[in-house]
Design a protein around this motif. Structure first.
Motif, PDB file in Angstrom:
ATOM      1  N   THR A 173       0.832  -1.211   0.000  1.00 28.90           N
ATOM      2  CA  THR A 173       0.000   0.000   0.000  1.00 28.90           C
ATOM      3  C   THR A 173       0.865   1.259   0.000  1.00 28.90           C
ATOM      4  O   THR A 173       0.492   2.267  -0.583  1.00 28.90           O
ATOM      5  CB  THR A 173      -0.945   0.033   1.218  1.00 28.90           C
ATOM      6  OG1 THR A 173      -0.215  -0.334   2.371  1.00 28.90           O
ATOM      7  CG2 THR A 173      -2.124  -0.892   1.037  1.00 28.90           C
ATOM      8  N   MET A 174       2.045   1.182   0.646  1.00 27.47           N
ATOM      9  CA  MET A 174       2.936   2.337   0.605  1.00 27.47           C
ATOM     10  C   MET A 174       3.369   2.601  -0.829  1.00 27.47           C
ATOM     11  O   MET A 174       3.465   3.753  -1.265  1.00 27.47           O
ATOM     12  CB  MET A 174       4.170   2.101   1.489  1.00 27.47           C
ATOM     13  CG  MET A 174       3.900   2.270   2.975  1.00 27.47           C
ATOM     14  SD  MET A 174       5.208   1.557   3.988  1.00 27.47           S
ATOM     15  CE  MET A 174       6.430   2.859   3.941  1.00 27.47           C
ATOM     16  N   LEU A 175       3.632   1.532  -1.570  1.00 26.01           N
ATOM     17  CA  LEU A 175       4.042   1.696  -2.963  1.00 26.01           C
ATOM     18  C   LEU A 175       2.899   2.292  -3.792  1.00 26.01           C
ATOM     19  O   LEU A 175       3.105   3.216  -4.570  1.00 26.01           O
ATOM     20  CB  LEU A 175       4.480   0.357  -3.552  1.00 26.01           C
ATOM     21  CG  LEU A 175       5.832  -0.152  -3.032  1.00 26.01           C
ATOM     22  CD1 LEU A 175       6.104  -1.548  -3.581  1.00 26.01           C
ATOM     23  CD2 LEU A 175       6.950   0.791  -3.430  1.00 26.01           C
ATOM     24  N   LEU A 176       1.684   1.764  -3.599  1.00 26.32           N
ATOM     25  CA  LEU A 176       0.552   2.277  -4.369  1.00 26.32           C
ATOM     26  C   LEU A 176       0.327   3.756  -4.048  1.00 26.32           C
ATOM     27  O   LEU A 176       0.043   4.561  -4.931  1.00 26.32           O
ATOM     28  CB  LEU A 176      -0.711   1.458  -4.059  1.00 26.32           C
ATOM     29  CG  LEU A 176      -1.928   1.804  -4.919  1.00 26.32           C
ATOM     30  CD1 LEU A 176      -1.669   1.471  -6.380  1.00 26.32           C
ATOM     31  CD2 LEU A 176      -3.165   1.065  -4.435  1.00 26.32           C
ATOM     32  N   GLU A 177       0.499   4.099  -2.777  1.00 27.81           N
ATOM     33  CA  GLU A 177       0.291   5.492  -2.377  1.00 27.81           C
ATOM     34  C   GLU A 177       1.341   6.420  -2.960  1.00 27.81           C
ATOM     35  O   GLU A 177       1.043   7.498  -3.444  1.00 27.81           O
ATOM     36  CB  GLU A 177       0.342   5.609  -0.841  1.00 27.81           C
ATOM     37  CG  GLU A 177      -0.958   5.238  -0.165  1.00 27.81           C
ATOM     38  CD  GLU A 177      -0.853   5.334   1.346  1.00 27.81           C
ATOM     39  OE1 GLU A 177      -1.479   4.497   2.005  1.00 27.81           O
ATOM     40  OE2 GLU A 177      -0.137   6.231   1.845  1.00 27.81           O
ATOM     41  N   ASN A 178       2.589   5.986  -2.867  1.00 27.19           N
ATOM     42  CA  ASN A 178       3.665   6.908  -3.209  1.00 27.19           C
ATOM     43  C   ASN A 178       4.055   6.882  -4.679  1.00 27.19           C
ATOM     44  O   ASN A 178       4.572   7.865  -5.188  1.00 27.19           O
ATOM     45  CB  ASN A 178       4.886   6.627  -2.341  1.00 27.19           C
ATOM     46  CG  ASN A 178       4.625   7.022  -0.894  1.00 27.19           C
ATOM     47  OD1 ASN A 178       4.603   8.211  -0.587  1.00 27.19           O
ATOM     48  ND2 ASN A 178       4.392   6.047  -0.035  1.00 27.19           N
ATOM     49  N   VAL A 179       3.836   5.749  -5.336  1.00 25.55           N
ATOM     50  CA  VAL A 179       4.234   5.673  -6.738  1.00 25.55           C
ATOM     51  C   VAL A 179       3.050   5.955  -7.660  1.00 25.55           C
ATOM     52  O   VAL A 179       3.194   6.586  -8.696  1.00 25.55           O
ATOM     53  CB  VAL A 179       4.856   4.294  -7.033  1.00 25.55           C
ATOM     54  CG1 VAL A 179       5.254   4.186  -8.499  1.00 25.55           C
ATOM     55  CG2 VAL A 179       6.069   4.072  -6.134  1.00 25.55           C
ATOM     56  N   TRP A 180       1.842   5.510  -7.250  1.00 29.44           N
ATOM     57  CA  TRP A 180       0.676   5.712  -8.116  1.00 29.44           C
ATOM     58  C   TRP A 180      -0.278   6.781  -7.575  1.00 29.44           C
ATOM     59  O   TRP A 180      -1.206   7.159  -8.249  1.00 29.44           O
ATOM     60  CB  TRP A 180      -0.087   4.399  -8.289  1.00 29.44           C
ATOM     61  CG  TRP A 180       0.529   3.494  -9.312  1.00 29.44           C
ATOM     62  CD1 TRP A 180       0.229   3.476 -10.642  1.00 29.44           C
ATOM     63  CD2 TRP A 180       1.516   2.496  -9.106  1.00 29.44           C
ATOM     64  NE1 TRP A 180       0.978   2.523 -11.279  1.00 29.44           N
ATOM     65  CE2 TRP A 180       1.790   1.894 -10.355  1.00 29.44           C
ATOM     66  CE3 TRP A 180       2.216   2.038  -7.990  1.00 29.44           C
ATOM     67  CZ2 TRP A 180       2.714   0.874 -10.531  1.00 29.44           C
ATOM     68  CZ3 TRP A 180       3.143   1.020  -8.163  1.00 29.44           C
ATOM     69  CH2 TRP A 180       3.390   0.449  -9.423  1.00 29.44           C
ATOM     70  N   ASP A 181      -0.072   7.173  -6.327  1.00 33.32           N
ATOM     71  CA  ASP A 181      -0.913   8.185  -5.687  1.00 33.32           C
ATOM     72  C   ASP A 181      -2.378   7.746  -5.556  1.00 33.32           C
ATOM     73  O   ASP A 181      -3.300   8.519  -5.734  1.00 33.32           O
ATOM     74  CB  ASP A 181      -0.812   9.523  -6.450  1.00 33.32           C
ATOM     75  CG  ASP A 181      -1.412  10.668  -5.650  1.00 33.32           C
ATOM     76  OD1 ASP A 181      -1.476  10.541  -4.419  1.00 33.32           O
ATOM     77  OD2 ASP A 181      -1.818  11.670  -6.257  1.00 33.32           O
TER      78      ASP A 181
END
Lengths: 224, 478
Positions: A173-181
């Motif tokens: 979820t951190m990746l989805l938040e920070n890379v895909w917003d």
């Protein structure tokens, strides 16, 4: 790392404290907003974990008063309310990250560790180096052992985020938040597929793995 | 007769009572003022008349002495409705006039009598005013009068007076008419009370009765609407639409709790059984670890399901606290397609996007992104069963006043009869039982579309399924 957990649910707080201890951190607990503010005020902690709904004083007012007083300690807000707008108001009040209950402790740990790192070096660097893997943000190039690796724009941002948090667990979820917003929880393993593609590009033809999977938690980029 | 205490509780009755009290007070003040003013005027007039008489009699005495005065007095005394005349010697003995007796002492005061006194005339019958002095066996009634006494030069006393019966009668008339007027006002107020108050009371009783029925559990009951369009009707209509909304929300809530009971029981039971079976026998550390990891994975799935249910309920409750901004739908399509592209490729599905229109609407980017990715996720899952090369195409184009995001696959599709049901919570059609997921993807998308005042349409993708998210271009958009 010293963490202050301001949480009125004693059982949950105690569990979090123990889990932080096991992960090699020290955590103190405050049971309400007033005492939490008093403990946090000195700036003795690296990261604050603040529940939104607290007795005697709500979490957001604790955070905004700390911010008004010039305290820049990173804050992670825990909330039982999960709407997008809640996240926005939480971050606007001075929070640095937002986690909705119920959550997995591995998620909390990963986010708290990421926050601590951010507190240490505020500026975003232009170059990252992990082992023999190098990323240049300005030239938009990635090299491993001197050999250039071609990445798609999204893969580049994914790698950049992982390198900024090298040595730390980064959750999906951190990746989805920070890379895909996007702040939702994807139903299937979409993120895993992206990560394994990136892994294929940066590990193929090289002997040592750098992008590790942490079971039940997420990923970690680590030099050999 | 309606119950009086109850009718007193109506607003109409209270207002009527209040007005009645106010009007009565005003009327009393007015009447008291008028009677006192008029009696004062009448007394003054009486005094004037008496003064004139006295002057006339004094003139008569001057012209012809006592005998002339007596003649004039007797002549005047005989006229109908005459004033009171009396001539007495210095000892108070009556010599002439039309007064038979006087209250003692009146004749001794020369000048104006300070207050009305009682007297008796000659020749009056006691039946005229029966009550007056009847107990004292007097032959004639006594009247009250106002008089002036003056002394002639020869020490004789002359009294000229005037009966006060007229001003008293006037006061009586005014007082009586006041009583009549008040009585009529009272009756009028009571009638208003009775008709207006009782009518209102009856309507309100009907409303209370209906709301008691609804409270008693008849949640489909509604308040009566008479059709006259008055304030009671407007109130009833508003309350009815409120009840309708509450009923719908309640229905949704009930459905959620039923679904939770049914569909969360299964994974929880599985969780419990796994823990039990691992605890039961002797296991290696690796087996324990695997069981715990499976437990965590299952719990995560449960949390995910809970979050989805909560989100759907919040969106369906219409509590629009989600932030809305300008959303570039084309960008959202590109994001989601880019996000799912590797996954699709891994599963051998061709994922493509065709953007005909760069539409910007007003909404919540997060929610639209999540809804679209749920639909794309489903499409990839189901198109994998296609006979042909599995294909999923995401499109964005304007259709009339709508901006439509469509996701079409060439999987088995959903039979037309089951499409409506497919968007309900936890509904997993028979064909999809073997697929992972909690059956919340489409219901979340539907709730998101509801939040955006749009529609989620399931259609025939020929073959496969076509899901359309229709956003109104006008209205909430810019």
């Amino acid at each position: 790392m010293k963490i202050l957990v301001i949480e009125d649910d004693r059982e949950a707080a105690e569990y979090i404290r123990k889990a932080f201890d096991e992960a090699g951190h020290t955590a103190d607990i405050a049971g309400d907003g007033e005492s939490g503010y008093a403990m946090a005020e000195g700036g003795a902690y690296d990261v604050l974990v603040v529940d939104r709904m607290l007795p005697r004083r709500d979490g957001l007012s604790v955070i905004s008063q700390l911010r008004t007083g010039g305290d820049k300690t990173p804050v992670l807000i825990l909330s039982a309310l999960g709407e997008v707008d809640d996240r926005v108001t939480g971050l606007r009040a001075g929070g640095d990250d937002y986690l909705t209950k119920p959550y997995a402790f591995s998620e909390l740990l990963a986010r708290v560790e990421a926050l601590n790192r951010r507190g240490a070096s505020k500026e975003v660097e232009t170059q990252y180096k992990v082992g023999d893997l190098e990323l240049d943000r300005l030239a938009h190039t990635v090299r491993r052992a001197g050999r250039e690796i071609l990445l798609q724009p999204r893969e580049f941002r994914l790698l950049e985020y992982l390198m900024r948090h090298a040595g730390q667990v980064v959750t999906r979820t951190m990746l989805l938040e920070n890379v895909w917003d996007y702040h939702f929880d994807p139903q299937t393993n979409v993120i895993d597929v992206h990560v394994s593609r990136l892994r294929a590009k940066i590990e193929k033809e090289f002997d040592t793995p750098v992008l590790h999977t942490v079971r039940g938690a997420g990923y970690m980029l680590k030099g050999g | 007769m309606p119950r009086l205490p109850a009718i007193m509780k109506t607003t109409a009755a209270r207002l009527t009572a209040l007005y009645l009290v106010l009007f009565t007070a005003c009327a009393v003040v007015l009447v008291v003022y008028m009677t006192s003013l008029s009696s004062r005027m009448l007394v003054a007039q009486t005094r004037g008349t008496i003064s004139e008489e006295v002057a006339g009699l004094a003139g008569a005495y001057r012209r012809g002495g006592l005998p002339h005065l007596v003649r004039v007095v007797e002549q005047r005394a005989r006229q109908p409705g005459a004033n009171l005349y009396l001539i007495a010697d210095p000892n108070g003995r009556i010599l002439s006039g039309n007064v038979e007796s006087l209250e003692p002492g009146v004749i001794d005061n020369v000048g104006w009598t300070e207050r009305p006194f009682l007297y008796r005339r000659y020749g009056e019958r006691s039946n005229l005013l029966a009550g007056e002095g009847a107990g004292r066996s007097d032959r004639t009634p006594r009247h009250s009068a106002l008089a002036m006494v003056f002394k002639l030069p020869n020490q004789m006393l002359v009294l000229v007076g005037r009966d006060l019966v007229e001003p008293q009668r006037f006061n009586d008339i005014v007082r009586r008419s006041m009583v009549v007027a008040l009585a009529m006002m009272g009756i009028g107020a009571f009638l208003i009370w009775f008709f207006v108050g009782r009518r209102a009371l009856k309507r309100i009783d009907n409303l209370s009765e209906a709301s008691r029925r609804i409270m008693g559990g008849d949640l489909n009951g509604r308040l009566p609407v008479s059709g006259s369009g008055d304030e009671f009707d407007r109130l009833s209509e508003n309350l009815n639409s409120m009840l309708g909304r509450i009923a719908r929300l309640n229905e949704g809530l009930k459905q959620v709790s039923d679904n939770i009971a049914h569909d969360l029981k299964t994974p929880l039971t599985r969780l419990r059984n796994r823990a039990e079976s691992v605890l039961g026998g002797k296991r290696s550390t690796r087996e324990y670890r695997e069981a715990l990891e499976a437990t965590i994975a299952e719990s995560d799935q449960l949390i995910r399901t809970f979050n989805a249910i909560l989100m759907i309920s919040r969106l369906e409750a219409g509590k629009s606290t989600e932030a809305t901004t300008e959303v570039n739908l084309a960008e959202t399509v590109r994001d989601v397609v880019e996000l799912y592209e590797p996954l699709a490729e891994d599963q051998g599905v061709v994922l493509s996007a065709s953007i005909d229109d760069e539409a910007v609407i007003f909404g919540n980017r997060e929610l639209i992104g999540q809804a679209l990715s749920n639909i794309v996720d489903n499409a990839i899952k189901y198109s994998a069963n296609a006979n042909d090369t599995p294909q999923v195409s995401v499109g964005l184009k304007a259709e009339g006043t709508n901006v439509v995001l469509s996701v079409r696959d060439n999987g088995p599709g959903i039979p037309e009869a089951e499409r409506e049901r497919a968007t309900e919570r936890f509904v997993r059609l028979e064909e999809s039982r073997s697929m992972p997921g909690a059956g919340l993807g489409l219901s979340l998308a539907k709730a998101v579309m509801m939040f955006h005042h749009g529609e989620l349409l399931l259609g025939d993708g020929d073959p496969g399924l076509e899901v359309k998210m229709a956003f109104p271009r006008s209205g909430k958009s810019k």
